[in-house]
Scaffold this motif. Structure first.
Motif: not given
Ligand code: CLR
Length: 264
Positions: A233, A237, A241, A263
């Protein structure tokens, strides 16, 4: 008061003082979580089994592989949000979850919903040919090539493979995923004690189910997967980004609001 008046029956292994207390409450909690899981899975197990022969053809795989990065990301973000939506519904039906303040409900979903999606994914995973049910058919890792995050895809598929090996039944998965969601160690919680109290009950429910199935040894194996879930996870993320830096407008105007809220 004698032992049996306190609900302790020495010859009934279910009620031994030294194993797990099977109070009516624990049993009811387990039953309730199992019902919630059943009501909120995207597909029933039988449906998924029946569709196993449906695998994407070379040509179809090629179409996904030729999509531009941003288009494939948007497409997957939508599929992923659909799956997350069902997990949100599951969470709301876990006894005790709705009684938490809204901030804590959101904090738990932010950090836990993707983990639960990945655990639920094992239901739609075919270890015989390393494929997952995605967008109507079974797909291998190569189908996701244009996302340009092969390390994440590889990790997700490897995790599914390993979890499948544990052969969890639906009831065990139901309570395990509830335990993933109700986690007092998540960041940004206001009332950790309250989450801890619900967690203790869910943990008892999981022990109860495993005890009943005579599979207590599964508990440790399940706990071992938790850090793997976390790292996947975190990677998700990180990838998001990276993607947002390249395509801020796609994320801003084309990604599902739920995906961004949890998220983004
Ligand atoms: C999970 C179970 C759902 C169906 C489903 C749809 C989309 C899949 C997802 C499953 C698993 C994770 C997945 C995702 C598409 C992309 C994503 C393979 C099978 C990987 C991890 C890439 C993450 C980055 C995206 C946000 C672009 O019922």
């Amino acid at each position: 008061m004698t032992g049996s008046e306190m609900g302790f029956h020495p010859f009934d292994p279910e009620s031994s003082f030294f194993s797990y207390p099977t109070s009516l409450q624990t049993e009811e909690l387990a039953a309730s979580i199992i019902r919630s899981h059943k009501e909120t899975t995207q597909y029933r197990l039988e449906e998924l089994q029946a569709l196993r022969w449906k695998v994407f053809s070379r040509e179809e795989v090629h179409i996904y592989q030729s999509k531009p990065v941003d288009e494939m990301w948007q497409y997957c973000a939508v599929r992923l949000s659909d799956a997350v939506q069902y997990v949100v519904e599951f969470a709301k039906r876990i006894p005790g979850f709705r009684q938490l303040c809204q901030n804590d409900q959101i904090a738990l979903l932010k950090s836990g919903s993707m983990e639960v999606v990945l655990v639920r994914m094992t239901r739609m995973f075919n270890t015989a040919n390393n494929t997952v049910f995605f967008d109507g058919k079974y797909a291998g890792t190569e189908l996701f090539k244009s996302l340009a995050c092969s390390d994440l895809i590889a990790a997700v598929f490897e995790f599914a493979n390993n979890l499948c090996a544990l052969r969890l039944n639906e009831q065990q998965m139901a309570v395990f995923t509830a335990m993933i969601l109700i986690n007092p160690d998540r960041p940004c919680l206001e009332d950790r004690e309250r989450v801890q109290r619900v967690r203790t009950e869910v943990e008892l429910a999981l022990r109860h189910i495993l005890h009943r199935d005579n599979q207590e040894s599964l508990l440790q194996k399940l706990y071992q997967r938790v850090p793997v879930l976390r790292s996947m996870c975190a990677l998700h993320i990180e990838k998001l980004q990276w993607f947002r830096q390249l395509y801020p407008l796609t994320v801003h105007s084309l990604f599902p609001p739920l995906y961004k809220e949890l998220f983004g």
